[in-house]
Design a protein around this motif. Structure first.
Motif, PDB file in Angstrom:
ATOM      1  N   THR A 110       0.802  -1.217   0.000  1.00 58.38           N
ATOM      2  CA  THR A 110       0.000   0.000   0.000  1.00 58.38           C
ATOM      3  C   THR A 110       0.839   1.273   0.000  1.00 58.38           C
ATOM      4  N   LYS A 111       2.132   1.159   0.239  1.00 60.88           N
ATOM      5  CA  LYS A 111       2.958   2.359   0.330  1.00 60.88           C
ATOM      6  C   LYS A 111       3.759   2.560  -0.959  1.00 60.88           C
ATOM      7  N   SER A 112       4.887   1.900  -1.052  1.00 63.01           N
ATOM      8  CA  SER A 112       5.802   2.159  -2.169  1.00 63.01           C
ATOM      9  C   SER A 112       5.294   1.635  -3.502  1.00 63.01           C
ATOM     10  N   PHE A 113       4.385   0.660  -3.496  1.00 63.65           N
ATOM     11  CA  PHE A 113       3.983   0.017  -4.745  1.00 63.65           C
ATOM     12  C   PHE A 113       2.655   0.523  -5.284  1.00 63.65           C
ATOM     13  N   GLY A 114       1.985   1.390  -4.550  1.00 63.71           N
ATOM     14  CA  GLY A 114       0.743   1.973  -5.032  1.00 63.71           C
ATOM     15  C   GLY A 114      -0.365   0.970  -5.232  1.00 63.71           C
ATOM     16  N   ALA A 115      -0.404  -0.088  -4.427  1.00 66.68           N
ATOM     17  CA  ALA A 115      -1.404  -1.143  -4.599  1.00 66.68           C
ATOM     18  C   ALA A 115      -2.091  -1.391  -3.257  1.00 66.68           C
ATOM     19  N   ALA A 116      -2.441  -2.646  -2.979  1.00 61.79           N
ATOM     20  CA  ALA A 116      -3.096  -3.005  -1.723  1.00 61.79           C
ATOM     21  C   ALA A 116      -2.666  -4.410  -1.329  1.00 61.79           C
ATOM     22  N   GLY A 117      -2.811  -4.713  -0.039  1.00 59.00           N
ATOM     23  CA  GLY A 117      -2.469  -6.044   0.442  1.00 59.00           C
ATOM     24  C   GLY A 117      -1.124  -6.097   1.130  1.00 59.00           C
ATOM     25  N   GLY A 118      -0.742  -7.303   1.548  1.00 58.17           N
ATOM     26  CA  GLY A 118       0.534  -7.490   2.220  1.00 58.17           C
ATOM     27  C   GLY A 118       1.119  -8.848   1.894  1.00 58.17           C
ATOM     28  N   TYR A 119       2.322  -9.107   2.397  1.00 55.44           N
ATOM     29  CA  TYR A 119       2.998 -10.375   2.113  1.00 55.44           C
ATOM     30  C   TYR A 119       3.756 -10.861   3.339  1.00 55.44           C
ATOM     31  N   ILE A 120       3.997 -12.159   3.364  1.00 58.02           N
ATOM     32  CA  ILE A 120       4.887 -12.809   4.331  1.00 58.02           C
ATOM     33  C   ILE A 120       5.897 -13.613   3.523  1.00 58.02           C
ATOM     34  N   ALA A 121       7.180 -13.436   3.809  1.00 57.10           N
ATOM     35  CA  ALA A 121       8.231 -14.143   3.078  1.00 57.10           C
ATOM     36  C   ALA A 121       9.150 -14.854   4.063  1.00 57.10           C
ATOM     37  N   GLY A 122       9.615 -16.040   3.663  1.00 58.95           N
ATOM     38  CA  GLY A 122      10.514 -16.826   4.508  1.00 58.95           C
ATOM     39  C   GLY A 122      10.888 -18.123   3.821  1.00 58.95           C
ATOM     40  N   GLN A 123      11.305 -19.112   4.596  1.00 52.12           N
ATOM     41  CA  GLN A 123      11.626 -20.413   4.031  1.00 52.12           C
ATOM     42  C   GLN A 123      10.362 -21.090   3.503  1.00 52.12           C
ATOM     43  N   LYS A 124      10.529 -21.944   2.505  1.00 48.47           N
ATOM     44  CA  LYS A 124       9.371 -22.553   1.853  1.00 48.47           C
ATOM     45  C   LYS A 124       8.559 -23.407   2.819  1.00 48.47           C
ATOM     46  N   THR A 125       9.231 -24.148   3.697  1.00 49.69           N
ATOM     47  CA  THR A 125       8.487 -24.974   4.654  1.00 49.69           C
ATOM     48  C   THR A 125       7.626 -24.113   5.569  1.00 49.69           C
ATOM     49  N   LEU A 126       8.150 -22.951   5.957  1.00 53.98           N
ATOM     50  CA  LEU A 126       7.393 -22.048   6.818  1.00 53.98           C
ATOM     51  C   LEU A 126       6.180 -21.487   6.069  1.00 53.98           C
ATOM     52  N   ILE A 127       6.394 -21.037   4.837  1.00 52.16           N
ATOM     53  CA  ILE A 127       5.306 -20.443   4.065  1.00 52.16           C
ATOM     54  C   ILE A 127       4.225 -21.475   3.764  1.00 52.16           C
ATOM     55  N   ASP A 128       4.621 -22.697   3.453  1.00 55.72           N
ATOM     56  CA  ASP A 128       3.632 -23.757   3.208  1.00 55.72           C
ATOM     57  C   ASP A 128       2.774 -24.004   4.446  1.00 55.72           C
ATOM     58  N   CYS A 129       3.391 -23.931   5.600  1.00 56.35           N
ATOM     59  CA  CYS A 129       2.648 -24.109   6.844  1.00 56.35           C
ATOM     60  C   CYS A 129       1.684 -22.945   7.074  1.00 56.35           C
ATOM     61  N   LEU A 130       2.138 -21.729   6.788  1.00 58.68           N
ATOM     62  CA  LEU A 130       1.283 -20.557   6.999  1.00 58.68           C
ATOM     63  C   LEU A 130       0.105 -20.531   6.043  1.00 58.68           C
ATOM     64  N   ARG A 131       0.271 -21.085   4.850  1.00 61.71           N
ATOM     65  CA  ARG A 131      -0.853 -21.126   3.908  1.00 61.71           C
ATOM     66  C   ARG A 131      -2.036 -21.905   4.498  1.00 61.71           C
ATOM     67  N   LEU A 132      -1.736 -22.900   5.318  1.00 63.38           N
ATOM     68  CA  LEU A 132      -2.788 -23.729   5.892  1.00 63.38           C
ATOM     69  C   LEU A 132      -3.261 -23.212   7.248  1.00 63.38           C
ATOM     70  N   ARG A 133      -2.341 -22.682   8.044  1.00 61.83           N
ATOM     71  CA  ARG A 133      -2.686 -22.301   9.411  1.00 61.83           C
ATOM     72  C   ARG A 133      -3.065 -20.834   9.560  1.00 61.83           C
TER      73      ARG A 133
END
Length: 674
Positions: A441-464
């Motif tokens: 929403t700030k530098s990119f002139g869009a909306a939403g957010g992100y979480i970035a990290g190791q793939k195993t962590l992100i796969d877990c967050l997609r479900l939980r």
């Protein structure tokens, strides 16, 4: 016959940073100050429907040719098709609203550039907390005492003699009030009197300038009446750090094409994750941009923190949070069920002593070891403008073995020589961080957010994480804006061509220069990572325009911060921060400051912040310069602050003071000497 300027407000792909061979008969454009002043007068005439006074307004200053300095001040753009022609007199409001440089100012002077990078030869820049004279603190506390005294007296008598105004605070028909008298006191007695300052309706793009809707109140801001008029003002209050929030250009063209192809709802082949192919492309691009293995994106930045932090930790875990962390972090920490401890803002000695205590003592009562210890900080703090001391935190992380979560809502895109946040600014490998969070929403002139990290962590967050299975996906137009703006920062890496040509073509025909540096190519986005239909102009595809925006933002931020300090104001925050808080202290001066800035010949829109967002004795104005501002725009803000600050007695800072003319003339020297 008067001279004419040709404008093309509908040209789809030309970059305002491209050098153009202008016809010799075109006259140089005016500087920012006369131009915006003429715009304001034109708006006034438009509201009064009196077009006969156009000739009486001073004409824009002519010049026989366009030099480097005049190009730097150019506020109009000549294009080649569908010309809109009008004489060299101040344009009408309708004509000004279609002028490209009202959204992004033209600046070709390379001296007005700076690189956002930490200098390891100097100690980390701690925030200097300057105290005003004692009479300022005394006046501030007296103001709040009077506010409480008169406010509670009005509440006491009002509930008995003017019950209709307090119906929402009194029980009715067996129902308790939703808000208590105490909870809503500041909303009614302080914020309510400043509604015209805190809730100013606007329309259009929040770029270099912004159009505010005129209104007035006849009942002390209890209600507002729209007059039907509009005023274009210099915008120094939006989070549009890199200026990508534009209604024209390569990014907006990509958004339009996404709407034509995909509509405004989630489209494309559905994947197992429930998102579209465009969604998956955006997540892969984000992971590459921040230097992590994988990433997931959410449709709301606030929900990114509040729904994914509970998925990371739970009962038996410990969260150590900076005391000035955003509300979304606090809500997520409370919902997680983990034990929460707080350390002093950006104070590494406080953090280390707390780590020693909690790790040695373990969980309360049982004293068992913590399941997880998660330290949560922000890269750039939105109220203070301070930058996290990342080198020291990474050093502590290696010693105490905790997990590190960084909220880069304001720092991503705004800090670092490549715009990739605090890790880029401090030149620290992103792999040293466990979780990187940010928003679009700030530098990119869009909306939403992100979480970035190791793939195993992100796969877990997609479900939980609750934002994954329960929330809606980001719409294709927003995804297109994210991809186009982020790819323009990274640059597009094209495969080498078999011929000896110096230029390469992507599948949709954009031409860019090939890169020779292997490390630079590694940080770029491959052409296969973009949708086949996304055609970025050359200046965006090769990353040159975004690089210029990043360097312009660094200069503007540093110049405004240093300039205000030299004028004698008390300023918080880091010198490279695009958030520049100017301390006002007294709550009674807040609305006066906003109204005086807005009533100037060149109106300036500013944001003020007070309790409960900040401590009640440190009320402040919060400036947010962007890459869309020119050096002359910052001069205009500094001159306005110098005049208004002198009237309101706001100059209480220590150190050497300069006059406003010296600050403006020695801007480049001032920026590089901080």
């Amino acid at each position: 016959m008067p001279s004419f300027i040709a404008l093309n407000p509908s040209s789809p792909s030309l970059s305002i940073f491209e050098e153009k061979k202008l016809p010799s008969q075109l006259l140089s454009m005016p500087t920012a100050e006369p131009y915006l002043s003429a715009v304001q007068q034109a708006d006034t005439r438009a509201r009064s429907h009196d077009n006969s006074s156009v000739a009486s307004t001073p004409a824009l200053s002519p010049s026989p040719s366009i030099t480097a300095s005049s190009e730097d001040n150019a506020l109009s753009e000549d294009d080649e098709n569908n010309f809109l022609v009008y004489p060299l007199t101040p344009p009408t409001s309708e004509q000004v609203f279609t002028t490209a440089h009202t959204e992004f100012g033209h600046c070709t002077n390379e001296a007005y550039r700076c690189v956002s990078k930490h200098d390891y030869t100097k100690p980390f820049e701690e925030q200097a907390i300057e105290e005003p004279p004692y009479y300022i603190f005394l006046a501030t506390h007296i103001s709040f005492f009077i506010l409480h005294l008169l406010g509670h007296m009005r509440d006491f008598f009002g509930k008995r003699f003017a019950k209709s105004y307090f119906a929402h605070l009194m029980p009715q028909n067996g129902y308790a009030p939703l808000n208590t008298n105490f909870d809503s006191f500041y909303t009614r007695r302080l914020r309510g009197r400043m509604t015209d300052c805190l809730c100013q309706p606007v329309t259009g793009v929040p770029g270099r300038t912004i159009v505010i809707l005129d209104r007035h109140s006849t009942d002390n801001n209890y209600t507002q009446i729209f007059t039907g008029g509009k005023t274009r003002a210099l915008n120094i209050s939006s989070y549009n750090y890199l200026g990508f929030s534009q209604s024209r250009g390569g990014c907006s063209n990509a958004v339009k094409e996404s709407i034509r192809r995909c509509g405004v709802s989630t489209c494309g082949t559905r994947l197992e994750s429930g998102s579209s192919e465009l969604h998956a492309s955006a997540e892969a691009l984000v992971a590459r941009f921040v230097g992590m293995e994988d990433a997931l994106i959410s449709s709301m930045g606030f929900a990114t923190n509040s729904t994914f932090i509970p998925a990371l930790v739970g009962k038996g875990s410990l969260i150590i949070s900076d005391e000035l962390n955003h509300a979304s972090i606090r809500i997520g920490a409370r919902q997680s069920g983990a034990h929460v401890r707080v350390f002093k803002h950006n104070d590494m000695s406080s953090l280390e002593s707390l780590l020693r205590e909690v790790i040695s003592q373990g969980q309360p009562k049982t004293h068992r070891a913590w399941k997880k210890v998660l330290v949560i900080v922000e890269g750039l703090y939105s109220m203070e403008g301070t930058v996290v001391n990342l080198p020291k935190i990474v050093e502590l992380k290696q010693i105490y073995k905790f997990y590190l979560y960084i909220d880069e809502a304001h720092s991503i895109g705004a800090l670092g020589p490549h715009g990739r946040g605090v890790t880029d600014y401090f030149d620290i490998p992103p792999s040293s961080i466990d979780v990187l969070m940010g928003t679009f929403t700030k530098s990119f002139g869009a909306a939403g957010g992100y979480i970035a990290g190791q793939k195993t962590l992100i796969d877990c967050l997609r479900l939980r994480g609750h934002s994954g299975p329960y929330a809606e996906a980001i719409s294709p137009p927003v995804l297109a804006q994210i991809i186009a703006s982020m790819a323009s920062i990274m640059g597009v890496a094209f495969a080498p061509q078999p011929t000896n040509s110096k230029l390469s073509l992507n599948p949709v025909g954009s031409i860019v220069m090939p890169r020779d540096n292997a490390k630079e190519l590694l940080g770029m986005v491959p052409v296969s990572g973009l949708p086949m239909w996304m055609n970025l102009p050359p200046a965006l595809a090769d990353g040159s325009e975004a690089c210029m925006r990043i360097r312009r933002l660094a200069f503007n931020s540093r110049y405004l911060h240093a300039g205000l300090k030299k004028l004698g104001f008390i300023i918080y925050g880091h010198s490279f921060s695009p958030i520049v808080p100017l301390l006002i202290f007294n709550p009674g001066k807040l609305p006066v400051f906003v109204r005086m800035m807005r009533a100037r010949p060149i109106p300036i829109v500013v944001v003020v912040v007070t309790y409960p967002a900040t401590p009640f004795e440190t009320a402040r104005a919060r400036f947010c310069p962007s890459a869309s501002h020119t050096k002359e725009d910052i001069d205009t803000v500094l001159r306005a602050c110098d005049e208004v600050g002198g009237i309101l007695d706001l100059k209480h800072g220590s150190g050497e003071r300069w006059g406003i003319d010296m600050v403006c003339e020695r801007a480049v020297e001032l920026v590089h000497s901080v």
